[in-house]
Design a protein around this motif. Structure first.
Motif, PDB file in Angstrom:
ATOM      1  N   VAL A  38       0.839  -1.204   0.000  1.00 20.16           N
ATOM      2  CA  VAL A  38       0.000   0.000   0.000  1.00 20.16           C
ATOM      3  C   VAL A  38       0.870   1.248   0.000  1.00 20.16           C
ATOM      4  O   VAL A  38       0.607   2.232  -0.704  1.00 20.16           O
ATOM      5  CB  VAL A  38      -0.950  -0.021   1.213  1.00 20.16           C
ATOM      6  N   LEU A  39       1.938   1.196   0.815  1.00 18.52           N
ATOM      7  CA  LEU A  39       2.847   2.348   0.886  1.00 18.52           C
ATOM      8  C   LEU A  39       3.522   2.602  -0.453  1.00 18.52           C
ATOM      9  O   LEU A  39       3.651   3.755  -0.893  1.00 18.52           O
ATOM     10  CB  LEU A  39       3.906   2.095   1.967  1.00 18.52           C
ATOM     11  N   ALA A  40       3.953   1.548  -1.136  1.00 19.27           N
ATOM     12  CA  ALA A  40       4.604   1.723  -2.438  1.00 19.27           C
ATOM     13  C   ALA A  40       3.631   2.324  -3.447  1.00 19.27           C
ATOM     14  O   ALA A  40       3.994   3.242  -4.204  1.00 19.27           O
ATOM     15  CB  ALA A  40       5.136   0.389  -2.932  1.00 19.27           C
ATOM     16  N   ALA A  41       2.394   1.817  -3.465  1.00 20.49           N
ATOM     17  CA  ALA A  41       1.408   2.373  -4.398  1.00 20.49           C
ATOM     18  C   ALA A  41       1.117   3.831  -4.075  1.00 20.49           C
ATOM     19  O   ALA A  41       1.043   4.689  -4.971  1.00 20.49           O
ATOM     20  CB  ALA A  41       0.121   1.550  -4.344  1.00 20.49           C
ATOM     21  N   ALA A  42       0.985   4.124  -2.768  1.00 18.08           N
ATOM     22  CA  ALA A  42       0.729   5.513  -2.375  1.00 18.08           C
ATOM     23  C   ALA A  42       1.920   6.397  -2.714  1.00 18.08           C
ATOM     24  O   ALA A  42       1.756   7.542  -3.155  1.00 18.08           O
ATOM     25  CB  ALA A  42       0.423   5.586  -0.880  1.00 18.08           C
ATOM     26  N   GLY A  43       3.129   5.871  -2.527  1.00 20.00           N
ATOM     27  CA  GLY A  43       4.325   6.654  -2.843  1.00 20.00           C
ATOM     28  C   GLY A  43       4.415   6.979  -4.322  1.00 20.00           C
ATOM     29  O   GLY A  43       4.758   8.098  -4.709  1.00 20.00           O
ATOM     30  N   ILE A  44       4.096   5.979  -5.165  1.00 22.38           N
ATOM     31  CA  ILE A  44       4.128   6.223  -6.608  1.00 22.38           C
ATOM     32  C   ILE A  44       3.083   7.272  -6.991  1.00 22.38           C
ATOM     33  O   ILE A  44       3.354   8.194  -7.781  1.00 22.38           O
ATOM     34  CB  ILE A  44       3.889   4.905  -7.366  1.00 22.38           C
ATOM     35  N   ALA A  45       1.884   7.143  -6.417  1.00 18.57           N
ATOM     36  CA  ALA A  45       0.825   8.124  -6.724  1.00 18.57           C
ATOM     37  C   ALA A  45       1.212   9.511  -6.240  1.00 18.57           C
ATOM     38  O   ALA A  45       1.044  10.515  -6.959  1.00 18.57           O
ATOM     39  CB  ALA A  45      -0.496   7.678  -6.085  1.00 18.57           C
ATOM     40  N   ILE A  46       1.768   9.591  -5.013  1.00 14.85           N
ATOM     41  CA  ILE A  46       2.178  10.895  -4.483  1.00 14.85           C
ATOM     42  C   ILE A  46       3.306  11.479  -5.315  1.00 14.85           C
ATOM     43  O   ILE A  46       3.328  12.683  -5.609  1.00 14.85           O
ATOM     44  CB  ILE A  46       2.596  10.751  -3.002  1.00 14.85           C
ATOM     45  N   GLY A  47       4.269  10.633  -5.696  1.00 17.43           N
ATOM     46  CA  GLY A  47       5.365  11.116  -6.534  1.00 17.43           C
ATOM     47  C   GLY A  47       4.866  11.654  -7.864  1.00 17.43           C
ATOM     48  O   GLY A  47       5.341  12.694  -8.340  1.00 17.43           O
ATOM     49  N   LEU A  48       3.897  10.948  -8.476  1.00 10.80           N
ATOM     50  CA  LEU A  48       3.347  11.404  -9.749  1.00 10.80           C
ATOM     51  C   LEU A  48       2.641  12.742  -9.583  1.00 10.80           C
ATOM     52  O   LEU A  48       2.852  13.685 -10.370  1.00 10.80           O
ATOM     53  CB  LEU A  48       2.381  10.355 -10.296  1.00 10.80           C
ATOM     54  N   PHE A  49       1.780  12.844  -8.557  1.00 12.32           N
ATOM     55  CA  PHE A  49       1.082  14.109  -8.330  1.00 12.32           C
ATOM     56  C   PHE A  49       2.062  15.229  -7.970  1.00 12.32           C
ATOM     57  O   PHE A  49       1.868  16.383  -8.360  1.00 12.32           O
ATOM     58  CB  PHE A  49       0.033  13.946  -7.226  1.00 12.32           C
ATOM     59  N   ALA A  50       3.108  14.888  -7.203  1.00 11.42           N
ATOM     60  CA  ALA A  50       4.113  15.904  -6.855  1.00 11.42           C
ATOM     61  C   ALA A  50       4.826  16.403  -8.104  1.00 11.42           C
ATOM     62  O   ALA A  50       5.083  17.605  -8.248  1.00 11.42           O
ATOM     63  CB  ALA A  50       5.118  15.328  -5.857  1.00 11.42           C
ATOM     64  N   TRP A  51       5.164  15.501  -9.029  1.00  9.78           N
ATOM     65  CA  TRP A  51       5.832  15.916 -10.262  1.00  9.78           C
ATOM     66  C   TRP A  51       4.916  16.813 -11.102  1.00  9.78           C
ATOM     67  O   TRP A  51       5.369  17.836 -11.640  1.00  9.78           O
ATOM     68  CB  TRP A  51       6.234  14.684 -11.061  1.00  9.78           C
ATOM     69  N   LEU A  52       3.641  16.444 -11.185  1.00 15.03           N
ATOM     70  CA  LEU A  52       2.702  17.298 -11.906  1.00 15.03           C
ATOM     71  C   LEU A  52       2.566  18.651 -11.228  1.00 15.03           C
ATOM     72  O   LEU A  52       2.460  19.699 -11.896  1.00 15.03           O
ATOM     73  CB  LEU A  52       1.334  16.609 -12.003  1.00 15.03           C
ATOM     74  N   ALA A  53       2.565  18.657  -9.874  1.00 17.93           N
ATOM     75  CA  ALA A  53       2.475  19.929  -9.144  1.00 17.93           C
ATOM     76  C   ALA A  53       3.713  20.787  -9.386  1.00 17.93           C
ATOM     77  O   ALA A  53       3.621  22.011  -9.506  1.00 17.93           O
ATOM     78  CB  ALA A  53       2.297  19.659  -7.652  1.00 17.93           C
ATOM     79  N   ILE A  54       4.882  20.136  -9.468  1.00 19.10           N
ATOM     80  CA  ILE A  54       6.121  20.885  -9.736  1.00 19.10           C
ATOM     81  C   ILE A  54       6.051  21.533 -11.116  1.00 19.10           C
ATOM     82  O   ILE A  54       6.370  22.716 -11.292  1.00 19.10           O
ATOM     83  CB  ILE A  54       7.340  19.951  -9.638  1.00 19.10           C
ATOM     84  N   LEU A  55       5.621  20.754 -12.105  1.00 13.35           N
ATOM     85  CA  LEU A  55       5.520  21.302 -13.459  1.00 13.35           C
ATOM     86  C   LEU A  55       4.536  22.468 -13.503  1.00 13.35           C
ATOM     87  O   LEU A  55       4.785  23.490 -14.164  1.00 13.35           O
ATOM     88  CB  LEU A  55       5.081  20.209 -14.438  1.00 13.35           C
ATOM     89  N   SER A  56       3.420  22.321 -12.781  1.00  8.14           N
ATOM     90  CA  SER A  56       2.442  23.405 -12.758  1.00  8.14           C
ATOM     91  C   SER A  56       2.987  24.631 -12.037  1.00  8.14           C
ATOM     92  O   SER A  56       2.766  25.767 -12.464  1.00  8.14           O
ATOM     93  CB  SER A  56       1.153  22.921 -12.074  1.00  8.14           C
ATOM     94  N   ALA A  57       3.728  24.393 -10.932  1.00  5.36           N
ATOM     95  CA  ALA A  57       4.271  25.521 -10.168  1.00  5.36           C
ATOM     96  C   ALA A  57       5.335  26.275 -10.943  1.00  5.36           C
ATOM     97  O   ALA A  57       5.492  27.494 -10.770  1.00  5.36           O
ATOM     98  CB  ALA A  57       4.845  25.015  -8.842  1.00  5.36           C
ATOM     99  N   LEU A  58       6.064  25.586 -11.815  1.00 10.12           N
ATOM    100  CA  LEU A  58       7.136  26.236 -12.575  1.00 10.12           C
ATOM    101  C   LEU A  58       6.644  26.838 -13.887  1.00 10.12           C
ATOM    102  O   LEU A  58       7.438  27.481 -14.582  1.00 10.12           O
ATOM    103  CB  LEU A  58       8.256  25.224 -12.861  1.00 10.12           C
TER     104      LEU A  58
END
Length: 452
Positions: free
Chosen positions: A170-190
């Motif tokens: 569960v943690l690995a799946a959540a980490g992958i999802a969080i990492g993906l959303f974080a990367w999208l948030a970074i792209l949006s923030a920049l």
């Protein structure tokens, strides 16, 4: 110069997010392992306790002795962990084994009644035991009978691993999802930075007007600093253009006149006329030199407006420096100092203020009526650096154009002295004031006073 390489913002934020996820994963995994071991222990401890209670319930007293009729239900419970081995032991009041294995360890001493859970060896493996005491008080038999049941830890460990493995998945799946959303948030923030870069790339090299783009509050200071920097560049570029334009416009006529008069003097045979021509050449050269000095002074003042650091300055020191600089000039002895007893502090560039004050005093010496007073005064929240003469001042028609560039209203004037003073005053957040006073005409720099 070697290029200094640095990590991109995306890399830095991604590294920070990854570090947070890794640290959080380690913490969550540790908690999951601890929870899995605790849950497995509690689950199998209940099985041990249930089996011990079934055995204790099966004890009866026959002919003055405790008899254990081992119930099948006790072993059925323990059979839920088929890979584990079990060991049991029932002891009488004297500690003698009534049934079971003598190798089962006794529980540690403990006060109070109730079941006791403890760890011990079960052959060559670690095990978990529970001890339960049943007390008898009959005529033929009296005393405690203790039931001890143990089990190896294989099922417990397997259950703990299953719980931890599920949590890790569960943690690995959540980490992958969080990492993906974080990367999208970074792209949006920049994205605003990319818009800013494109806006700069599309600009004409001579366009130094402020950039007006909607920016997040975190990037707005960068845009503000960039606009301020371009504003300073624009002022410096404007000063350079004005200097070139002024030089081309203002110097062409006197240089042409000097050339013509020099040619006439060269061809003139009359000594008297030649002397007059040389005198005119000298006068025009002096005026040209004065004009060049003023133009360079103005360019220097504009340059220092954006580059010179500002510091707290006592205007009395500025006035004293002006007085000492003009004391040996023609008419300088007629200047009188008028200084207050206490400090009059402003924030500014001393060199620029001295240059502006010199122009005010020189203008009063050249066009005013003695006595000339150079002084400093407080005027509410403002401070004034003034030059005052006893004359009535210029006519109203001349007053309207005073302070403009090349507005010379007297022969030999360059028309830049008051323009320099006005620009210095404005760069210090003040103004140039010109007007009559009760005792004469005054030109003054009005500046914000510190500590007002």
């Amino acid at each position: 110069m070697a290029e200094t390489r640095s990590w991109s913002l995306k890399s830095r934020v991604a590294l920070a997010v990854g570090a947070v996820l890794l640290l959080g994963g380690i913490v969550v995994l540790s908690v999951a392992l601890a929870y899995g071991r605790q849950a497995a222990r509690e689950a199998y401890d209940r099985l041990l306790l249930g089996a011990a209670r079934d055995i204790a319930a099966s004890i009866t007293i026959r002919d003055g002795a405790a008899v254990v009729d081992m119930p099948a239900s006790a072993f059925q419970m323990l059979a839920l962990a088929p890979e584990d081995r079990i060991r049991y032991r029932v002891t009488g009041p004297d500690g003698a084994t009534l049934t079971g294995s003598d190798a089962a360890p006794a529980p540690p001493p403990r006060e109070g009644a109730g079941p006791v859970f403890y760890d011990g060896d079960l052959g060559d493996e670690p095990g978990r035991y529970v001890a339960l005491t049943r007390r008898f008080a009959e005529r033929s038999f009296s005393g405690p009978v203790r039931v001890m049941v143990g089990q190896t830890l294989r099922a417990r460990q397997a259950l703990a691993r299953d719980i931890a493995g599920g949590a890790l998945a569960v943690l690995a799946a959540a980490g992958i999802a969080i990492g993906l959303f974080a990367w999208l948030a970074i792209l949006s923030a920049l994205r605003p930075l990319r818009r800013l870069g494109r806006a700069l790339a599309r600009r004409d090299p001579t366009d130094l007007t402020p950039i007006t783009l909607p920016m997040p509050s975190e990037i707005a200071p960068v845009l503000g600093a960039l606009n301020g920097f371009m504003g300073r560049l624009d002022r410096q570029a404007m000063a350079s253009r004005n200097l070139i334009g002024d030089a081309a416009h203002q110097l062409r006529t006197p240089v042409a006149a000097i050339r013509a008069q020099a040619q006439d003097a060269q061809d003139e045979t009359d000594p008297g006329r030649r002397a007059r021509l040389l005198s005119r050449i000298h006068a025009r050269s002096v005026g040209l030199s004065r004009l060049l000095d003023r133009m360079l002074d103005r360019a220097m003042i504009i340059h220092r407006t954006d580059t010179a650091p500002r510091a707290a300055i006592d205007l009395r020191d500025v006035a004293l420096e002006i007085y000492e600089a003009l004391e040996d000039t023609p008419g300088g002895a007629a200047i009188r100092l008028d200084l207050p007893p206490g400090p009059v502090v402003v924030r500014g560039d001393a060199l620029s203020l001295v240059e502006a004050g010199k122009n005010l005093a020189a203008n009063a010496l050249a066009h005013g009526r003695a006595p000339i007073r150079l002084g400093v005064a407080r005027d509410g929240a403002a401070a004034r650096l003034f030059a005052r003469d006893a004359g009535p001042g210029p006519a109203a028609a001349i007053m309207d154009g005073m302070g403009a560039r090349f507005a010379a209203h007297a022969p030999g004037g360059a028309g830049l002295g008051l323009a320099i003073a006005r620009e210095v005053a404005q760069s210090h957040g003040g103004a140039l004031s010109l007007g009559p006073r009760a005792d004469g005409f005054e030109a003054a720099l009005s500046l914000p006073r510190l500590g007002a």
